[in-house]
Design an enzyme around this catalytic site. Sequence first.
Site, PDB file in Angstrom:
ATOM      1  N   GLU A 149       0.812  -1.221   0.000  1.00  0.00           N
ATOM      2  CA  GLU A 149       0.000   0.000   0.000  1.00  0.00           C
ATOM      3  C   GLU A 149       0.844   1.269   0.000  1.00  0.00           C
ATOM      4  OE1 GLU A 149      -3.090  -0.203  -0.509  1.00  0.00           O
ATOM      5  OE2 GLU A 149      -3.481  -2.312  -0.066  1.00  0.00           O
ATOM      6  N   GLU A 158      -0.657   9.985   0.827  1.00  0.00           N
ATOM      7  CA  GLU A 158      -1.150   9.854  -0.533  1.00  0.00           C
ATOM      8  C   GLU A 158      -0.653  11.022  -1.374  1.00  0.00           C
ATOM      9  OE1 GLU A 158      -5.603   9.388  -2.578  1.00  0.00           O
ATOM     10  OE2 GLU A 158      -5.353   9.456  -0.395  1.00  0.00           O
ATOM     11  N   ASN A 196     -13.031   6.775   9.571  1.00  0.00           N
ATOM     12  CA  ASN A 196     -11.988   5.913  10.101  1.00  0.00           C
ATOM     13  C   ASN A 196     -11.083   6.658  11.082  1.00  0.00           C
ATOM     14  OD1 ASN A 196     -12.441   3.313   8.903  1.00  0.00           O
ATOM     15  ND2 ASN A 196     -11.902   4.227   6.937  1.00  0.00           N
TER      16      ASN A 196
END
Length: 296
Positions: A149, A158, A196
């Site tokens: 990931e 990201e 989250n």
Amino acid sequence: MNRIKSILTVLGAVVATAAFLPGVATAAPAASGAAGSVSCAPLWDSSTAYSAGGTVSHHGRNWTAKWWTRNENPGATTVWADAGACTGGVSDFVISEAEFDEIFPERDSFYTYQGLIDALHAYPRFANTGTEQTRAREAAAFLTHADFESVGLRYVKEINEANYWIKCDYSQPFGCPAGRSAYYGRGPIMFSWNFNYNAAGDALGLDLLNDPWLVERDPAVAWQTALWYWNTQNGPGTMTSHDAMVGGAGFGETIRSLNGSLECNGGNPGSVQARVAKYEHITDVIGVNPGSGLTC
């Protein structure tokens, strides 16, 4: 579906990064601060018998036996009481620092081995349940997905900033107090979405909803968010990744818990095989058989 993927373009290749849809959080022990001035007791030994009151260190924390015990891992059984963080001890995590360095030779300096060790207290049963082989396989599986990931732990956040605003779900009652573009992917599994951050923050005792940047400032917190998902969230699967590895379902079920039909059941067999290949490499590095149930 409880988890979706963002697209991360690296050196012309398209690499998936993690993002998650809402799930039900399971409570975890509250996170504590950095280790204080308490010295670590002698390292726990599986072959030694300990009487009530005996104190050992394990994963950078001291533990006190409530009654006589032998070969029961601190943190994985109720016989041991957590006596808090300690300093000056030796790591007994199933993967050594030298092996960690070999697995991630080009990682960003943010991802320290000590940061991972400091995060382990949040979920003490992780890589600490079952036989030594089971513990090693779980650690290898977890690090496999972290590698996949975050592209070998080379990225802390990201890189496609155009997608940042998407990770704010205003339908949640708590909204996005840190700003609409604040809940982008961070850490070893590119942890994302406001719901989250809220759920993991509540479980870990951290205000991640208002300060999501903590995940990219503190290596231990970054690892804790990954461990939160691994140990408490089924995602699109039927079990947590932790349960998949300690219950014998195998590595393939951890892929299902992360990405479900996006990869499994023919969704993306190339991606599944890439994860399996990385998992087999890591198990080879640490000297453990990868076991069965590798694909989904």
